[in-house]
Design a protein around this motif. Structure first.
Motif, PDB file in Angstrom:
ATOM      1  N   VAL A 181       0.856  -1.189   0.000  1.00 22.46           N
ATOM      2  CA  VAL A 181       0.000   0.000   0.000  1.00 22.46           C
ATOM      3  C   VAL A 181       0.891   1.238   0.000  1.00 22.46           C
ATOM      4  CG1 VAL A 181      -1.825   1.223   1.238  1.00 22.46           C
ATOM      5  CG2 VAL A 181      -1.720  -1.294   1.341  1.00 22.46           C
ATOM      6  N   TRP A 182       0.729   2.082  -0.999  1.00 22.63           N
ATOM      7  CA  TRP A 182       1.517   3.310  -1.130  1.00 22.63           C
ATOM      8  C   TRP A 182       0.713   4.476  -0.579  1.00 22.63           C
ATOM      9  CZ3 TRP A 182       6.461   3.416  -3.194  1.00 22.63           C
ATOM     10  CH2 TRP A 182       6.898   2.235  -3.800  1.00 22.63           C
ATOM     11  N   HIS A 183       1.253   5.163   0.429  1.00 12.59           N
ATOM     12  CA  HIS A 183       0.584   6.324   1.017  1.00 12.59           C
ATOM     13  C   HIS A 183       1.182   7.644   0.528  1.00 12.59           C
ATOM     14  CE1 HIS A 183      -1.764   4.129   4.081  1.00 12.59           C
ATOM     15  NE2 HIS A 183      -0.759   3.279   4.034  1.00 12.59           N
ATOM     16  N   GLY A 184       2.426   7.632   0.097  1.00 17.10           N
ATOM     17  CA  GLY A 184       3.096   8.872  -0.265  1.00 17.10           C
ATOM     18  C   GLY A 184       3.407   9.691   0.978  1.00 17.10           C
ATOM     19  N   LYS A 185       3.645  10.970   0.782  1.00 10.90           N
ATOM     20  CA  LYS A 185       3.954  11.854   1.896  1.00 10.90           C
ATOM     21  C   LYS A 185       2.671  12.085   2.707  1.00 10.90           C
ATOM     22  CE  LYS A 185       6.234  16.227   2.910  1.00 10.90           C
ATOM     23  NZ  LYS A 185       7.004  15.702   4.008  1.00 10.90           N
ATOM     24  N   VAL A 186       2.784  11.931   4.013  1.00 12.53           N
ATOM     25  CA  VAL A 186       1.635  12.105   4.907  1.00 12.53           C
ATOM     26  C   VAL A 186       1.846  13.375   5.722  1.00 12.53           C
ATOM     27  CG1 VAL A 186       0.387  11.113   6.867  1.00 12.53           C
ATOM     28  CG2 VAL A 186       1.202   9.624   5.038  1.00 12.53           C
ATOM     29  N   ASN A 187       0.825  14.227   5.751  1.00 11.91           N
ATOM     30  CA  ASN A 187       0.911  15.440   6.560  1.00 11.91           C
ATOM     31  C   ASN A 187       1.143  15.070   8.017  1.00 11.91           C
ATOM     32  OD1 ASN A 187       0.458  17.250   4.469  1.00 11.91           O
ATOM     33  ND2 ASN A 187      -1.757  17.063   4.654  1.00 11.91           N
ATOM     34  N   PRO A 188       1.997  15.827   8.725  1.00 11.99           N
ATOM     35  CA  PRO A 188       2.282  15.505  10.132  1.00 11.99           C
ATOM     36  C   PRO A 188       1.029  15.337  10.986  1.00 11.99           C
ATOM     37  CG  PRO A 188       3.778  17.207   9.356  1.00 11.99           C
ATOM     38  CD  PRO A 188       2.765  16.978   8.259  1.00 11.99           C
ATOM     39  N   GLU A 189      -0.022  16.114  10.703  1.00 13.36           N
ATOM     40  CA  GLU A 189      -1.266  16.000  11.475  1.00 13.36           C
ATOM     41  C   GLU A 189      -1.978  14.667  11.237  1.00 13.36           C
ATOM     42  OE1 GLU A 189      -1.533  18.725   8.743  1.00 13.36           O
ATOM     43  OE2 GLU A 189       0.162  19.373   9.952  1.00 13.36           O
ATOM     44  N   LYS A 190      -1.650  13.998  10.151  1.00 16.34           N
ATOM     45  CA  LYS A 190      -2.328  12.748   9.776  1.00 16.34           C
ATOM     46  C   LYS A 190      -1.496  11.499  10.088  1.00 16.34           C
ATOM     47  CE  LYS A 190      -5.794  14.779   7.529  1.00 16.34           C
ATOM     48  NZ  LYS A 190      -7.179  14.594   7.840  1.00 16.34           N
ATOM     49  N   VAL A 191      -0.284  11.675  10.612  1.00 14.99           N
ATOM     50  CA  VAL A 191       0.589  10.523  10.862  1.00 14.99           C
ATOM     51  C   VAL A 191      -0.083   9.538  11.812  1.00 14.99           C
ATOM     52  CG1 VAL A 191       2.762   9.770  11.910  1.00 14.99           C
ATOM     53  CG2 VAL A 191       2.749  11.695  10.335  1.00 14.99           C
ATOM     54  N   TYR A 192      -0.613  10.029  12.929  1.00 19.23           N
ATOM     55  CA  TYR A 192      -1.219   9.141  13.922  1.00 19.23           C
ATOM     56  C   TYR A 192      -2.315   8.287  13.301  1.00 19.23           C
ATOM     57  CZ  TYR A 192      -3.997   7.444  17.792  1.00 19.23           C
ATOM     58  OH  TYR A 192      -4.696   6.637  18.630  1.00 19.23           O
ATOM     59  N   GLU A 238       7.932   7.939  16.618  1.00 13.89           N
ATOM     60  CA  GLU A 238       6.489   7.983  16.345  1.00 13.89           C
ATOM     61  C   GLU A 238       5.860   6.602  16.508  1.00 13.89           C
ATOM     62  OE1 GLU A 238       6.325  11.648  13.121  1.00 13.89           O
ATOM     63  OE2 GLU A 238       6.660   9.602  12.390  1.00 13.89           O
ATOM     64  N   GLY A 239       6.501   5.586  15.948  1.00 12.33           N
ATOM     65  CA  GLY A 239       5.977   4.230  16.094  1.00 12.33           C
ATOM     66  C   GLY A 239       5.953   3.791  17.545  1.00 12.33           C
ATOM     67  N   MET A 240       7.042   4.070  18.263  1.00  8.11           N
ATOM     68  CA  MET A 240       7.125   3.667  19.666  1.00  8.11           C
ATOM     69  C   MET A 240       6.106   4.404  20.529  1.00  8.11           C
ATOM     70  SD  MET A 240      11.255   3.274  20.014  1.00  8.11           S
ATOM     71  CE  MET A 240      11.217   3.155  21.785  1.00  8.11           C
TER      72      MET A 240
END
Length: 159
Positions: free
Chosen positions: A39-50, A75-77
């Motif tokens: 699945v390719w998401h591309g660049k994700v806005n920082p507000e949408k990372v979570y 971020e993952g941790m």
């Protein structure tokens, strides 16, 4: 190992910065066309990372360049996700093998593939609270680096 579990997905997040990277990404997209497990998401806005990564089981950070601090590792941790990362500086200072993630040698595709297949087949469960408790903030990381530099300077000045 060769895991072909249809329930396992590889989500690719991030953008490209130059012409060579755009060509490489286009080539990878062509090679993976039709594979629903990628699945390719591309660049994700920082507000949408979570909201993008909250449902994932494991975070992956296979950096090929030296990093002083692995933001995507943190971020993952922070979400309680174990992290599989390459040994390139920052991740090594954040990940404790088998407690909050795993490390593989940098630029070792075979080692990365083996560990990814092992995770997909064994489904190891690491404690999310332990993982979250081990998150090192950027400011704490910088403080440790400054302390290390000061110790090194001090030791060298005594010579």
């Amino acid at each position: 190992m060769g895991v072909r579990n249809p329930d396992v997905r590889l989500h690719l997040i991030g953008g490209v910065g130059n012409k060579g990277e755009r060509r490489y990404e286009a080539r990878m997209r062509r090679m993976s066309r039709g594979d629903s497990r990628i699945v390719w998401h591309g660049k994700v806005n920082p507000e949408k990372v979570y909201e993008t990564i909250v449902g994932f089981d494991v975070a992956l950070s296979p950096s090929i360049c030296m990093e002083a601090y692995g933001l995507n590792v943190a971020e993952g941790m922070m979400l309680g996700k174990p992290v599989l990362a390459s040994r390139n500086g920052g991740a090594e200072m954040q990940i404790r093998e088998g407690e909050n993630g795993w490390l593989v040698p940098a630029n070792d595709v075979a080692a990365l593939r083996y560990k990814m297949e092992w995770i997909a087949s064994e489904r190891p469960r690491l404690d999310g609270e332990t993982i979250r408790g081990g998150v090192k903030t950027l400011s704490a990381h910088v403080g440790e680096l400054i302390s290390l530099y000061e110790q090194t300077l001090s030791a060298n000045l005594k010579c």
